[in-house]
Design a protein around this motif. Structure first.
Motif, mmCIF file in Angstrom:
data_model
loop_
_atom_site.group_PDB
_atom_site.id
_atom_site.type_symbol
_atom_site.label_atom_id
_atom_site.label_comp_id
_atom_site.label_asym_id
_atom_site.label_seq_id
_atom_site.Cartn_x
_atom_site.Cartn_y
_atom_site.Cartn_z
ATOM 1 N N SER A 61 0.781 -1.253 -0.091
ATOM 2 C CA SER A 61 0.030 -0.093 0.020
ATOM 3 C C SER A 61 0.904 1.301 -0.112
ATOM 4 O O SER A 61 0.269 2.349 -0.236
ATOM 5 N N ASP A 72 -2.451 -6.757 -6.762
ATOM 6 C CA ASP A 72 -2.624 -5.740 -5.729
ATOM 7 C C ASP A 72 -3.153 -6.117 -4.517
ATOM 8 O O ASP A 72 -2.643 -5.648 -3.341
ATOM 9 N N HIS A 308 -5.060 3.648 -6.227
ATOM 10 C CA HIS A 308 -5.522 2.419 -5.408
ATOM 11 C C HIS A 308 -6.799 2.264 -5.584
ATOM 12 O O HIS A 308 -7.960 2.216 -4.638
#
Length: 481
Positions: A61, A72, A308
């Motif tokens: 992250s 991810d 993100h």
């Protein structure tokens, strides 16, 4: 002296030559989907067991290196069909797999361009497209058999696509009237950008609904269908096409009368090496491919680490820049030929104008990206503008070989793409190394370096670029007669 072509008009969009451009557009679309398919499929293919540990998750992250974007989060992996195989491929192994297709392409660019010019492009391009499609269908099985076989398959697939990419200019050297070159080549070339948009947009949805192997099955099958269309519609020379009208044939032949070519000719290597206008084209390709390769390869990574978002949104967002690129390619070609047909600008001015726009504008956007990372909308807009404005080069130095040496256009296109692929290999490798050191400053350095490379290529092209047929590229036999 830079004269415009004497042919007045003939831009009939219902003509056969525009039909060939559409078929070539579909072929390029198919090949790029087969090439980029692994970029989206590998998110579901790689081992997701690296993510669950807390240390690993926190590192993902904050730093966001390339490997993290490929897998991810555990949530992203579960969005895909869980019934398909998952492979324990390290980031280094993934990098080798990604680059292997570029090595394959670069191995065949020069020889395939020369052979296509000698023996005709139709059979060579069709065979390359068919082989690439069959290898795409075989990729899921190859992944089960071992990573080495995947690398071999991708390398051979690159060689097949190298055969298909370069020979296209041999066809356009005989089919494209000078005042329509930008339009025809931009319609055909935009298939690559639209293909990237297509695979990134629907690849994640296919993987989620059917499983990642179906990405390869669907686009491999599409390539086989395209081959049937290719062998049916495409001919090397308009004079031999059974369906062309007499009016269109006469228009094409008369417009190219001053650029007639012979089948038997030696390639003047020494003259080419000493030709600065050719080196200007090569440097343009090197600069253009440097940034384009980074965007194609690392765009999902950048979006994942900066914005993100989940895998499905990542695919959709990653596809938008290539929709813009496809649109700008076609519009740029239309505008370039409009300026030429109305005698508003000289040919060399048009080539340098579109080259400047295609290298300057994406450089400005790339340099601005690190400073607007906190803004979701601004980041997306700039990411869309980079490939879109970059493809304006398609009406600049990208087709400049048709101006300076139409007799050797296919050979020189292969050589030019070789310089571009070399830049892509260097830039993708350097990007992986730079962002692995520090994600935030790494991306900034990547974009600054890309802008510097673009500026070098632009200055070199503006200084030495030309649009006249070079002496060594002229038809000698006509002079003796």
């Amino acid at each position: 002296m830079d004269k415009g072509p004497s042919t007045r008009r003939g831009a009939d969009f219902c003509s056969l030559r525009y039909g060939l451009a559409v078929v070539m557009h579909l072929s390029n679309l198919t090949m790029i989907t087969q090439r980029v398919s692994l970029s989206i499929a590998i998110i579901a293919m790689v081992n997701s067991t690296q993510q669950p540990t807390p240390a690993n998750a926190s590192n993902a992250s904050t730093d966001g290196p390339p490997a993290d974007a490929l897998g991810d989060s555990s949530r992203s992996s579960k969005e895909f069909n869980t019934g398909t195989s998952v492979y324990e491929w390290s980031p280094e192994t993934q990098g080798i797999i990604f680059s292997s297709i570029s090595y394959g392409i670069i191995l065949t660019l020069i020889p395939s361009g020369y052979l296509a010019g000698m023996f005709g492009a139709k059979q060579m391009l069709g065979a390359g497209l068919l082989l690439s499609s069959l290898l795409t269908l075989f990729t899921p099985l190859a992944a089960d058999l071992g990573v080495v076989l995947v690398i071999v398959i991708r390398t051979i697939q690159g060689m097949a696509q190298g055969m298909a990419w370069t020979g296209q200019f041999t066809i356009w050297a005989k089919w494209a009237p000078p005042l329509e070159r930008s339009k025809l080549t931009s319609i055909a070339g935009s298939g690559a950008a639209f293909g990237s948009f297509t695979i990134l947009c629907v690849g994640g949805l296919i993987s989620q609904a059917l499983g990642w192997p179906f990405i390869f099955y669907i686009f491999g099958s599409l390539g086989c269908v395209c081959c049937l269309l290719w062998f049916t519609v495409i001919y090397d020379d308009p004079t031999h096409h059974p369906c062309i009208s007499i009016r269109e044939k006469e228009h094409i032949v008369s417009s190219l009368a001053q650029q007639s070519t012979s089948h038997r000719r030696a390639v003047p290597i020494k003259a080419m090496v000493r030709c600065l206008p050719l080196w200007a084209i090569f440097m343009g390709f090197f600069s253009h491919f440097w940034l384009c390769t980074i965007i194609i390869t690392y765009l999902p990574t950048y979006i994942s680490s900066v914005l993100h978002v989940n895998i499905r949104e990542n695919g959709v967002l990653s596809s938008l820049p290539f929709l813009a690129a496809s649109t700008c390619t076609i519009l740029g070609g239309q505008l370039a030929d409009f300026l030429l047909s109305r005698n508003l600008l000289r040919l060399i001015t048009v080539r340098k104008l579109f080259s400047s726009l295609g290298l300057l504008l994406p450089s400005f956007c790339a340099v601005a990206l690190p400073f607007v990372a906190s803004s979701y909308v601004t980041t997306i807009v700039l990411l869309i503008l980079i490939p879109g404005t970059s493809n304006l080069c398609d009406s600049g130095f990208i087709i400049n070989t048709l101006d300076v040496a139409p007799r050797y256009a296919s050979f020189l296109m292969g050589l030019s793409r070789g310089f571009g692929l070399l830049a892509g290999i260097i830039s993708s490798t350097a990007t992986g190394f730079i962002i692995s050191q520090d994600s935030v400053s790494g991306w900034r350095n990547v974009f600054f370096l890309s802008a510097a490379v673009n500026m070098f290529g632009l200055v070199f092209y503006l200084m030495f670029g030309q649009a006249e047929i070079q002496d060594w590229a002229k038809e000698r036999t006509l002079t003796r007669l």
